[in-house]
Design a protein around this motif. Structure first.
Motif, PDB file in Angstrom:
ATOM      1  N   THR A  68      72.447  39.204  95.796  1.00  0.00           N
ATOM      2  CA  THR A  68      71.324  39.863  96.470  1.00  0.00           C
ATOM      3  C   THR A  68      70.528  38.870  97.294  1.00  0.00           C
ATOM      4  O   THR A  68      70.688  38.800  98.501  1.00  0.00           O
ATOM      5  N   ALA A  69      69.673  38.140  96.684  1.00  0.00           N
ATOM      6  CA  ALA A  69      68.809  37.215  97.415  1.00  0.00           C
ATOM      7  C   ALA A  69      68.417  36.069  96.503  1.00  0.00           C
ATOM      8  O   ALA A  69      68.724  36.064  95.317  1.00  0.00           O
ATOM      9  N   ASP A  70      67.731  35.112  97.097  1.00  0.00           N
ATOM     10  CA  ASP A  70      67.257  33.969  96.324  1.00  0.00           C
ATOM     11  C   ASP A  70      66.179  34.420  95.343  1.00  0.00           C
ATOM     12  O   ASP A  70      65.387  35.311  95.650  1.00  0.00           O
ATOM     13  N   ILE A  71      66.136  33.815  94.183  1.00  0.00           N
ATOM     14  CA  ILE A  71      65.117  34.152  93.184  1.00  0.00           C
ATOM     15  C   ILE A  71      63.799  33.545  93.646  1.00  0.00           C
ATOM     16  O   ILE A  71      63.719  32.345  93.918  1.00  0.00           O
ATOM     17  N   ASP A  72      62.763  34.364  93.751  1.00  0.00           N
ATOM     18  CA  ASP A  72      61.467  33.878  94.227  1.00  0.00           C
ATOM     19  C   ASP A  72      60.733  33.094  93.139  1.00  0.00           C
ATOM     20  O   ASP A  72      61.227  32.931  92.025  1.00  0.00           O
ATOM     21  N   ALA A  73      59.538  32.633  93.465  1.00  0.00           N
ATOM     22  CA  ALA A  73      58.767  31.793  92.546  1.00  0.00           C
ATOM     23  C   ALA A  73      58.362  32.527  91.279  1.00  0.00           C
ATOM     24  O   ALA A  73      58.191  31.908  90.228  1.00  0.00           O
TER      25      ALA A  73
END
Length: 111
Positions: A68-73
């Motif tokens: 999906t996408a990069d894991i956010d903070a």
């Protein structure tokens, strides 16, 4: 012959009070030793289960990140992983996986 049979029938055998008390003491010792050992086995199993669940959630978060996408903070929660289909819906636990990068090394931490 008849006298011998009568003598055998009259002879009553059984356990004395001392023998019965000895058996009770031995059983008490066995129980006293085994209860703490069983408690240790249960505690170790619970710790192993927690570690395995954390590893499972980290693996699911890695697959989530790849597809999906990069894991956010803020990280990714188990609810998000279940919704995205990376964990089974009956997963029991409310965990969050955060990703940190230090000197090019990526680490995943479960909170």
């Amino acid at each position: 012959m008849r006298n011998k049979i009568k003598q055998l029938l009259k002879k009553e055998g059984g356990f004395t009070l001392v023998e019965l008390l000895g058996v009770i003491v031995i059983l008490g010792l066995i129980v006293g030793i085994s209860i703490p050992l069983i408690g240790n086995v249960i505690a170790k199993a619970e710790g192993d289960t927690t570690a395995a669940q954390e590893e499972l959630v980290i693996d699911a978060a890695k697959m989530y990140e790849l597809q999906t996408a990069d894991i956010d903070a803020d990280g990714v929660t188990t609810d998000e992983l279940i919704t995205a289909g990376f964990l089974e819906s009956d997963f029991d636990g409310d965990l969050t996986v955060t990703k940190t990068t230090v000197e090019g090394k990526i680490t995943y931490v479960v909170d």
